[in-house]
Design a protein around this motif. Sequence first.
Motif, PDB file in Angstrom:
ATOM      1  N   PRO A 131       8.207 -17.291  15.899  1.00  0.00           N
ATOM      2  CA  PRO A 131       7.156 -18.283  16.141  1.00  0.00           C
ATOM      3  C   PRO A 131       5.996 -18.210  15.149  1.00  0.00           C
ATOM      4  O   PRO A 131       5.398 -19.227  14.815  1.00  0.00           O
ATOM      5  N   SER A 132       5.685 -17.022  14.637  1.00  0.00           N
ATOM      6  CA  SER A 132       4.543 -16.854  13.731  1.00  0.00           C
ATOM      7  C   SER A 132       4.831 -17.317  12.310  1.00  0.00           C
ATOM      8  O   SER A 132       3.898 -17.601  11.551  1.00  0.00           O
ATOM      9  N   ALA A 133       6.097 -17.377  11.907  1.00  0.00           N
ATOM     10  CA  ALA A 133       6.460 -17.674  10.518  1.00  0.00           C
ATOM     11  C   ALA A 133       6.099 -19.103  10.150  1.00  0.00           C
ATOM     12  O   ALA A 133       6.546 -20.054  10.770  1.00  0.00           O
ATOM     13  N   ARG A 134       5.286 -19.243   9.109  1.00  0.00           N
ATOM     14  CA  ARG A 134       4.890 -20.568   8.615  1.00  0.00           C
ATOM     15  C   ARG A 134       5.388 -20.834   7.209  1.00  0.00           C
ATOM     16  O   ARG A 134       5.559 -21.969   6.805  1.00  0.00           O
ATOM     17  N   HIS A 135       5.605 -19.757   6.426  1.00  0.00           N
ATOM     18  CA  HIS A 135       6.035 -19.907   5.033  1.00  0.00           C
ATOM     19  C   HIS A 135       7.100 -18.875   4.708  1.00  0.00           C
ATOM     20  O   HIS A 135       6.987 -17.718   5.102  1.00  0.00           O
ATOM     21  N   TYR A 136       8.104 -19.322   3.968  1.00  0.00           N
ATOM     22  CA  TYR A 136       9.121 -18.417   3.441  1.00  0.00           C
ATOM     23  C   TYR A 136       9.255 -18.731   1.962  1.00  0.00           C
ATOM     24  O   TYR A 136       9.622 -19.847   1.586  1.00  0.00           O
ATOM     25  N   LEU A 137       8.922 -17.754   1.128  1.00  0.00           N
ATOM     26  CA  LEU A 137       8.984 -17.921  -0.319  1.00  0.00           C
ATOM     27  C   LEU A 137      10.205 -17.184  -0.858  1.00  0.00           C
ATOM     28  O   LEU A 137      10.393 -15.992  -0.570  1.00  0.00           O
ATOM     29  N   ILE A 138      11.022 -17.896  -1.622  1.00  0.00           N
ATOM     30  CA  ILE A 138      12.179 -17.299  -2.272  1.00  0.00           C
ATOM     31  C   ILE A 138      11.893 -17.315  -3.770  1.00  0.00           C
ATOM     32  O   ILE A 138      11.768 -18.377  -4.378  1.00  0.00           O
ATOM     33  N   GLU A 153       3.341 -28.694  11.151  1.00  0.00           N
ATOM     34  CA  GLU A 153       2.796 -28.664  12.517  1.00  0.00           C
ATOM     35  C   GLU A 153       3.794 -29.158  13.556  1.00  0.00           C
ATOM     36  O   GLU A 153       3.825 -28.666  14.675  1.00  0.00           O
ATOM     37  N   ASP A 154       4.635 -30.126  13.187  1.00  0.00           N
ATOM     38  CA  ASP A 154       5.604 -30.673  14.139  1.00  0.00           C
ATOM     39  C   ASP A 154       6.900 -29.859  14.207  1.00  0.00           C
ATOM     40  O   ASP A 154       7.840 -30.225  14.886  1.00  0.00           O
ATOM     41  N   GLY A 155       6.949 -28.730  13.472  1.00  0.00           N
ATOM     42  CA  GLY A 155       8.127 -27.872  13.491  1.00  0.00           C
ATOM     43  C   GLY A 155       9.118 -28.145  12.381  1.00  0.00           C
ATOM     44  O   GLY A 155      10.048 -27.372  12.168  1.00  0.00           O
ATOM     45  N   THR A 156       8.942 -29.240  11.664  1.00  0.00           N
ATOM     46  CA  THR A 156       9.829 -29.585  10.557  1.00  0.00           C
ATOM     47  C   THR A 156       9.677 -28.552   9.437  1.00  0.00           C
ATOM     48  O   THR A 156       8.554 -28.137   9.127  1.00  0.00           O
ATOM     49  N   ILE A 157      10.788 -28.179   8.836  1.00  0.00           N
ATOM     50  CA  ILE A 157      10.753 -27.273   7.686  1.00  0.00           C
ATOM     51  C   ILE A 157      10.897 -28.122   6.425  1.00  0.00           C
ATOM     52  O   ILE A 157      11.862 -28.874   6.280  1.00  0.00           O
TER      53      ILE A 157
END
Length: 185
Positions: A131-138, A153-157
């Motif tokens: 739930p806390s994850a907002r960003h994933y950098l590869i 904000e709407d949950g879309t990645i």
Amino acid sequence: MEEPRPERFTADEFIAWALEQPSGRYELHHGRIFAMAPERVNHARAKAQIWLALRAALAARGLPCEAMPDGVTVRIDADTVYEPDALVRCGPPAPGDATEIDDPVILVEVVSPSSRGVDTGLKLARYFSLPSARHYLIVDTEGRGVTHHRREEDGTITARILRDGEIALDPPGVRVRVADIFAGL
């Protein structure tokens, strides 16, 4: 004589086991232990650079967050534990004796030939189950680019591939220059 280890581990069993190992780095995927291969120098440099860039950006803004290099674990579920190459968490400082972070906001993986498929597929889905994850950098050192996956904000990645400019990371409200990640590589 060494005790035989179970074929499958829970997250708790894995962390206890990993703390007893004299060397090496490991992750737990669906109850199975995977040893992590030795790293190339540019991989290690990129990990250090992203951690330093995140740390500097947080300090410049005076945010109550901390950037951490690899070494701490992130429990995904009861039988999956990852060790990201860097992460950011916000809030009161984590206890000094903690081995895992349960509320990362930013997670970073630097891809290598052996990890590319896992980092760009499985870990993408699994990290965003937190739930806390907002960003994933590869971070791709060979292609000198960063793929920024962001939970809106709407949950879309959403995803962007950056080769220059800045990566806006809000929350927590910082920017990191792509050039800083690849400095010295």
